[in-house]
Design an enzyme around this catalytic site. Structure first.
Site, short mmCIF file in Angstrom:
data_model
loop_
_atom_site.label_atom_id
_atom_site.label_comp_id
_atom_site.label_asym_id
_atom_site.label_seq_id
_atom_site.Cartn_x
_atom_site.Cartn_y
_atom_site.Cartn_z
N SER A 264 0.84 -1.19 0.00
CA SER A 264 0.00 0.00 0.00
C SER A 264 0.87 1.25 0.00
O SER A 264 2.07 1.18 0.25
CB SER A 264 -0.90 0.01 1.24
OG SER A 264 -0.10 0.30 2.37
N LYS A 265 0.20 2.35 -0.26
CA LYS A 265 0.85 3.65 -0.24
C LYS A 265 1.53 3.88 1.12
O LYS A 265 2.62 4.40 1.22
CB LYS A 265 -0.26 4.67 -0.47
CG LYS A 265 0.18 6.05 -0.71
CD LYS A 265 -1.01 6.93 -0.95
CE LYS A 265 -1.48 7.49 0.36
NZ LYS A 265 -2.36 8.63 0.30
N ARG A 266 0.83 3.44 2.17
CA ARG A 266 1.36 3.61 3.53
C ARG A 266 2.65 2.82 3.74
O ARG A 266 3.54 3.26 4.45
CB ARG A 266 0.34 3.18 4.59
CG ARG A 266 -0.94 3.96 4.54
CD ARG A 266 -0.83 5.29 5.30
NE ARG A 266 -1.94 6.16 4.94
CZ ARG A 266 -1.80 7.39 4.40
NH1 ARG A 266 -0.62 7.90 4.18
NH2 ARG A 266 -2.86 8.09 4.09
#
Ligand code: GLU
Length: 508
Positions: A264-266
């Site tokens: 994910s982006k995170r």
């Protein structure tokens, strides 16, 4: 076989994840391999998720990657419009056809009715009850209400949605080009909304109608869409288009570096690497997410990285040009299992691609990263520097990290390397060498020779003064050959840097 037509169908809801670009790439490669067509369709029917600027951003990403579609909102094509919100008027007839043939129904439930249903049927085992073949019998829809009441409600413009009537106890199956035979038990599938109260289709109806109308032959998309496949398959059947259904391929997930779950982006933020193709600034929160482009990746390298996240040609080969990929790509060689993203490996690819570029080609690419530091740049000077340092560079900003001292006097970060072992003998050596500058040709060979002569004259060894010289010129223990650096920065600047440090070291 009819002409291959594939599509990438993004919803403009934010930045483009590398998984999205990989979907574009596989579509593109497949289309080119089969001399087919690649369509870009904007799926913006969910207006509540629409994000300003996201559509333009998608086009910019594709342009940067060199994966441009043959038909799209921007260039048009025979099946325009390519933005679903502009096709709004054509979906109703298909939803209505499904109601008329008994495969779908009107549902008049209000938000409160739905919430009430969910709270009444919620159990620990089933925390989010679905509107499905069991519960639809208890709701306000055209299956439960008497026909005259339904007519009345419609005549009164009572808001409604149209839902698909998923059959009970049925196995829906198809052959996925990557996964092989897959099957679903319809008892686990809910009656998805096809047409919303505002007249907009949902993704499920629009994707089927448009794939049909746009004559899509193969539909490749991320694995996260696999649970929607039975709904789509039933729609193809119910609309009478089953023989025209595209062949499906659900692409494997791109996983976190440790292999646990979807990247994910995170994760990128946490681990310090980009996950989006290009920088993306959320227009609402103002939050900026870094992209591969801005991190200093070359598009060719980025493409190569993505190609191998889920595919290989069966050999050990890792570097593939786009043309080679087009020639060798086959969807059957895409693996089922998720592909772990390894940032170190991604950097390795970029390093390889940087080394393959000529110094000339790199000038234009590197220049913006040097210009950021407000120094004046001469192209032929920059080209020579690139030749000296490119081996040490992995990402485009590295050219500044590895070469800043060619443009301005460096800050001396490791002065103690010099001062700890400074003595009169070394001082005399450096002064002597600097004094010889006027009588030598300013080339690295001549500089090295005169340096060696001074060593003999002062009874020093190379090892005593070479590192101090490097620190004087560069500021730290890195960089290409010191004599090449001196040649490049010129006599006056070399002199200035050396004398300055002689002074500072002598003050200790
Ligand atoms: N609109 C969907 C998305 O946002 C497309 C899924 C599909 O390709 O069917 O990814």
């Amino acid at each position: 076989m009819s002409k291959v037509r594939v599509r990438f169908a993004p919803s403009p809801t934010g930045g483009l994840h590398l998984g999205g670009v990989r979907t574009v790439l596989y579509n593109y490669l497949f289309a080119r391999h089969h001399s087919g067509e690649f369509v870009l369709r904007i799926e913006d029917t969910d207006q509540s998720r629409y994000v300003e600027g996201a559509e333009e951003y998608i086009f910019d990403c594709l342009k940067w990657c060199g994966l441009e579609p043959d038909e799209s909102v921007q260039i048009g094509g025979p099946y325009a419009p390519y933005r679903q919100s502009e096709r709004k008027g054509l979906y109703f007839q298909y939803a209505k056809q499904l109601v008329d043939t008994g495969y779908a129904y009107y549902a008049f439930d209000t938000q409160a009715d739905l919430e009430d249903m969910r709270s009444r049927h919620k159990t620990d085992a089933n925390p989010t009850p679905q509107y499905d073949h069991k519960l639809r019998t208890q709701m306000r829809n055209s299956l439960t209400l008497p026909p005259n009441e339904v007519e009345q409600l419609l005549a009164n413009n009572t808001p409604y949605v149209i839902r698909i009537k998923i059959p009970e106890n049925t196995i829906v199956e198809f052959d996925d080009m990557i996964r092989g035979h897959v099957q679903f038990d319809t008892n686990l599938v809910d009656d998805k909304v096809l047409l919303k109260a505002d007249g907009m289709p949902t993704y499920h109806l629009a994707v089927v109608v448009d794939d049909y109308l746009m004559k899509i032959t193969h539909a490749f998309r991320g694995e996260e869409w696999l649970p929607s496949a039975p709904v789509h398959l039933l729609l193809w059947k119910y609309l009478g288009w089953y023989n025209d259904m595209p062949k499906w391929a659900h692409l494997p997930l791109i996983l976190k570096p440790d292999g646990h779950g979807k990247l994910s982006k995170r994760d990128g933020e946490r681990l310090g690497f980009p996950v989006f193709a290009m920088n993306w600034k959320d227009p609402k929160s103002g939050e900026l997410t870094q992209g591969f482009r801005e991190r200093g990746f070359l598009p060719e390298a980025f493409i190569n990285i993505l190609a191998l996240l889920g595919w290989n040609d069966g050999t050990e080969q890792e570097i593939f040009s786009l043309d080679e990929l087009i020639q060798k790509f086959s969807i059957e060689r895409v693996h089922k299992g998720g592909a772990k993203f390894d940032f170190e490996k991604a950097k390795w690819f970029n390093h390889q691609y940087l080394q393959r570029k000529t110094n000339e080609e790199l000038v234009g690419l590197v220049k913006p990263y040097i210009a950021e530091h407000s120094v004046s740049i001469d192209d032929s000077y920059l080209k020579k520097i690139i030749g000296l340092i490119k081996e040490r560079c992995t990402l485009l900003p590295d050219f500044w990290e590895q070469g800043h001292f060619f443009f301005k006097t460096p800050e001396i970060k490791e002065l103690s390397v010099i001062t700890d072992k400074w003595n009169e003998q070394k001082k005399a050596f450096f002064e002597g060498w600097v004094n010889s500058f006027n009588s030598i040709d300013w080339t690295h060979d001549a500089l090295e020779n005169s340096f060696n002569e001074q060593l003999t004259a002062h009874s020093l060894k190379k090892g005593d003064v070479l590192l101090p010289l490097r620190i004087m010129l560069v500021g730290g223990k890195y960089g290409p050959g010191v004599f090449a650096i001196a040649e490049m920065i010129g006599k006056e600047e070399t002199k200035k840097r050396i004398i300055n440090i002689i002074k500072r070291a002598s003050e200790y």
